[in-house]
Design an enzyme around this catalytic site. Structure first.
Site, PDB file in Angstrom:
ATOM      1  N   SER A 131      -2.804   4.693   2.247  1.00 38.72           N
ATOM      2  CA  SER A 131      -2.137   3.726   1.860  1.00 38.72           C
ATOM      3  C   SER A 131      -1.880   3.961   0.348  1.00 38.72           C
ATOM      4  O   SER A 131      -2.545   4.649  -0.224  1.00 38.72           O
ATOM      5  CB  SER A 131      -2.692   2.475   1.776  1.00 38.72           C
ATOM      6  OG  SER A 131      -2.292   1.407   1.076  1.00 38.72           O
ATOM      7  N   TYR A 144     -11.262  -3.095   0.982  1.00 38.84           N
ATOM      8  CA  TYR A 144     -10.422  -2.095   1.537  1.00 38.84           C
ATOM      9  C   TYR A 144      -9.845  -1.059   0.750  1.00 38.84           C
ATOM     10  O   TYR A 144      -9.785   0.309   1.344  1.00 38.84           O
ATOM     11  CB  TYR A 144      -9.108  -3.309   1.732  1.00 38.84           C
ATOM     12  CG  TYR A 144      -7.733  -2.426   2.092  1.00 38.84           C
ATOM     13  CD1 TYR A 144      -7.778  -1.984   3.353  1.00 38.84           C
ATOM     14  CD2 TYR A 144      -6.690  -2.290   1.195  1.00 38.84           C
ATOM     15  CE1 TYR A 144      -6.341  -1.347   3.968  1.00 38.84           C
ATOM     16  CE2 TYR A 144      -5.672  -1.538   1.632  1.00 38.84           C
ATOM     17  CZ  TYR A 144      -5.692  -1.183   2.832  1.00 38.84           C
ATOM     18  OH  TYR A 144      -4.446  -0.325   3.259  1.00 38.84           O
TER      19      TYR A 144
END
Length: 271
Positions: A131, A144
């Site tokens: 990501s 995260y």
């Protein structure tokens, strides 16, 4: 015919990737916990596998099945993952550990299971979906982002380890994508920290995430994954999707304090 294994294939990026790899001529095994949600893929000729990346037995059996049926795995797309948000103070450590189990250790275990077959063949490609969150940070997203930073570091070391055996390791860095990810992240965020000391930050970040209607379709990332799978000499990283490149550029050129100010200013606009 080349063989690809795609995890997290019941929706979003994984589902789109399974479809596009099949169109590119691969025999595709789509893996996910929710087999029923892959009926559309099965109808198109994609081979579906029930696989839980937190269950060693299901991963081991899945890889054995593919090898037994085809004798090879040419491409592994580690896509399974999710976003769980909340203040570090509020997130139970069991939830933090589970996010690492899904986003990092499940990925690493599949690498352990697949890489011996690639080494013996003298070729292969491991594509880890990270990501832009593996390069940037935001409040209430510490766990995260920790998992995605870990995926980035793991992939870099793995790339050097496997290079002598003809196996490439590639990182994909999606920006904003229209998937279930945003809804799950906001739900966890509000449940975990929505009523406490961090309520104002929750409101701002939830508003920030609500702009996902401008996000890219999952096929944008699927196309990049196919490109990475097919390239003779793939890049080590591919950034794609809404906002990916400008955000990563800003992180690269700005100091930490300047990036802090930029991100917090953007959040305040959605308060």
């Amino acid at each position: 015919m080349k063989v690809a294994l795609v995890t997290g294939a019941s929706s979003g990026i994984g589902e789109a990737t399974a479809q596009e790899l099949q169109k590119a001529g691969y025999t595709v095994y789509a893996a996910a916990r929710r087999v029923r949600r892959m009926e559309g893929l099965a109808a198109k000729g994609v081979r579906v596998l029930e696989m839980d990346v937190t269950d060693d037995g299901s991963m081991t059996e899945g890889v054995k099945k593919i090898i037994a049926e085809t004798g090879r795995i040419d491409v592994l797309v580690n896509n399974a993952g999710y976003g769980s948000y909340g203040a570090v103070e509020d997130v139970p450590l069991d939830e933090a550990r589970y996010q690492f189990e899904v986003n990092v250790f499940g990925l690493a275990r599949l690498v352990q299971l697949v890489s011996p077959h690639m080494r013996e063949a003298g070729r292969g490609r491991i594509i880890n979906v990270s990501s832009i969150g593996g390069r940037i940070y935001e409040p209430l997203g510490a766990w995260y982002h920790s998992t995605k930073f870990a995926v980035e570091g793991l992939s870099d070391s793995l790339r050097l380890e496997l290079k002598p055996f003809g196996v490439d390791v590639v990182v994909i860095q999606p920006g904003g994508i229209k998937t279930e990810w945003g809804g799950i992240a906001v739900e966890n965020l509000e449940k975990t920290s929505g009523g406490g000391a961090y309520a104002e930050q929750v409101k701002q970040l939830a508003g920030f995430f609500s702009q996902m209607d401008r996000a890219s379709e999952p096929k944008v990332i699927a196309d990049v994954i196919v490109k990475a799978a097919e390239a003779r000499r793939p890049r080590t990283r591919y950034a794609a999707g809404f906002g990916a490149r400008p955000v990563l550029f800003a992180r690269r050129v700005l100091s930490d304090r300047a990036f802090d100010a930029l991100f917090l200013g953007a959040m305040r606009r959605f308060a």
